[in-house]
Design a protein around this motif. Structure first.
Motif, short mmCIF file in Angstrom:
data_model
loop_
_atom_site.label_atom_id
_atom_site.label_comp_id
_atom_site.label_asym_id
_atom_site.label_seq_id
_atom_site.Cartn_x
_atom_site.Cartn_y
_atom_site.Cartn_z
N THR A 74 -37.97 20.56 -21.98
CA THR A 74 -38.15 19.11 -21.84
C THR A 74 -39.62 18.73 -22.00
O THR A 74 -39.96 17.76 -22.68
CB THR A 74 -37.65 18.64 -20.47
OG1 THR A 74 -36.25 18.95 -20.34
CG2 THR A 74 -37.82 17.13 -20.30
N GLU A 111 -33.34 11.07 -19.69
CA GLU A 111 -32.45 11.28 -20.83
C GLU A 111 -32.79 12.56 -21.58
O GLU A 111 -31.89 13.32 -21.98
CB GLU A 111 -32.54 10.07 -21.77
CG GLU A 111 -31.96 8.80 -21.17
CD GLU A 111 -32.23 7.58 -22.03
OE1 GLU A 111 -32.86 7.75 -23.10
OE2 GLU A 111 -31.83 6.47 -21.63
N THR A 112 -34.09 12.80 -21.77
CA THR A 112 -34.50 14.01 -22.48
C THR A 112 -34.12 15.26 -21.69
O THR A 112 -33.66 16.25 -22.27
CB THR A 112 -36.03 14.01 -22.71
OG1 THR A 112 -36.38 12.84 -23.44
CG2 THR A 112 -36.47 15.24 -23.49
N GLU A 123 -30.24 15.75 -21.99
CA GLU A 123 -29.87 16.22 -23.34
C GLU A 123 -30.33 17.66 -23.56
O GLU A 123 -29.61 18.47 -24.15
CB GLU A 123 -30.49 15.29 -24.38
CG GLU A 123 -29.88 13.90 -24.38
CD GLU A 123 -30.67 12.92 -25.25
OE1 GLU A 123 -31.72 13.35 -25.81
OE2 GLU A 123 -30.23 11.76 -25.38
N THR A 124 -31.53 17.97 -23.09
CA THR A 124 -32.06 19.33 -23.25
C THR A 124 -31.23 20.33 -22.46
O THR A 124 -30.98 21.45 -22.91
CB THR A 124 -33.52 19.39 -22.79
OG1 THR A 124 -34.29 18.45 -23.55
CG2 THR A 124 -34.10 20.77 -22.98
N LYS A 159 -28.05 21.06 -24.37
CA LYS A 159 -28.33 21.91 -25.55
C LYS A 159 -28.59 23.35 -25.12
O LYS A 159 -28.13 24.30 -25.76
CB LYS A 159 -29.54 21.37 -26.30
CG LYS A 159 -29.29 20.06 -27.03
CD LYS A 159 -30.56 19.59 -27.73
CE LYS A 159 -30.32 18.25 -28.43
NZ LYS A 159 -31.57 17.75 -29.07
N ILE A 165 -22.77 13.54 -21.05
CA ILE A 165 -23.59 12.41 -20.60
C ILE A 165 -22.76 11.15 -20.83
O ILE A 165 -22.47 10.79 -21.97
CB ILE A 165 -24.92 12.32 -21.39
CG1 ILE A 165 -25.72 13.60 -21.20
CG2 ILE A 165 -25.73 11.12 -20.93
CD1 ILE A 165 -27.00 13.64 -22.03
N THR A 183 -26.20 5.82 -18.62
CA THR A 183 -27.52 5.83 -18.00
C THR A 183 -27.73 4.51 -17.27
O THR A 183 -27.27 3.46 -17.72
CB THR A 183 -28.63 6.00 -19.05
OG1 THR A 183 -28.52 4.95 -20.02
CG2 THR A 183 -28.50 7.34 -19.76
#
Length: 214
Positions: A45, A90-91, A94-95, A98, A149, A152
């Motif tokens: 991140t 959010e990052t 998402e990270t 992944k 997700i 938000t």
């Protein structure tokens, strides 16, 4: 982040890290939150955000925890700017997904190879064929079916305490510390004075040799 855990009795995805029902929603969410909140995710991140972000600052600014007694995981981020906090949350989410998929996809590949051998050995085994098809479907989807997700929340700004109030509280704190120090000094002075009339823990009389020597 909603959870759709596998059933405890599921055998298709044995040997993978897909989230499995722990028998209690809170416990299941807690286990999943621990999987997401890792140093590796924080490091990735920080790299994605760039700037002054470091793995340590990301972990300090981000909280990953279950949302009440539900199959939901909340990722909350704090930053000086609301938009920056939203981007950080959010990052990170998402990270984390992944990162998990890299692990899960490799596990699925091994599971698919195993199921393919069993199906080839006995083509008439419908159950093994069904497992193989389901494994391939999830692998080709490119996403963890047990985590995602969903939505938000808009960032909110926390009002900072006015400077005058901060200074005032600091002054009061300093005054309070001064009072405590004065009380401590007075107690020490009284104890020292009492030592003049007591030796080895016993009270002295006017005729005591110690008094006469003084």
């Amino acid at each position: 982040m909603p959870l759709t855990p596998l059933a405890q009795s599921d055998e298709t995805f044995l040997g993978t890290s897909l989230v499995r029902d722990a028998g209690d929603a809170t416990r299941t969410s807690s286990m999943a939150a621990q999987l997401l909140d890792s140093h590796r995710v924080a490091a990735a991140t920080a790299q994605a955000l760039g700037g002054r972000w470091t793995p340590e600052s990301v972990r300090t600014a981000v909280d990953v925890a279950p949302v009440g007694e539900t199959n939901l995981i909340g990722v909350t981020a704090r930053a000086a700017d609301p938009d920056q906090a939203a981007r950080l949350a959010e990052t990170f989410a998402e990270t984390a997904l992944k990162d998990r998929w890299q692990t899960v996809s490799a596990e699925l590949d091994r599971r698919i190879a195993f199921a393919a051998r069993n199906t080839a050995a006995d083509p008439n085994t419908g159950e093994e064929s069904r497992k193989l098809q389901l494994l391939k479907f999830v692998r080709e989807s490119g996403a963890d079916p047990t985590l995602g997700i969903e939505s938000t929340s808009p960032p909110t700004r926390v009002k900072e305490m006015p400077a005058a109030v901060t200074i005032g509280m600091a002054g009061v704190g300093g005054m309070f510390a001064g009072i405590l120090a004065a009380v401590a000094i007075e107690r020490f002075r009284r104890r020292a004075h009492s030592d003049d009339v007591a030796v080895d823990g016993r009270e002295l009389s006017v005729s005591s040799p110690e008094i006469l020597r003084r």
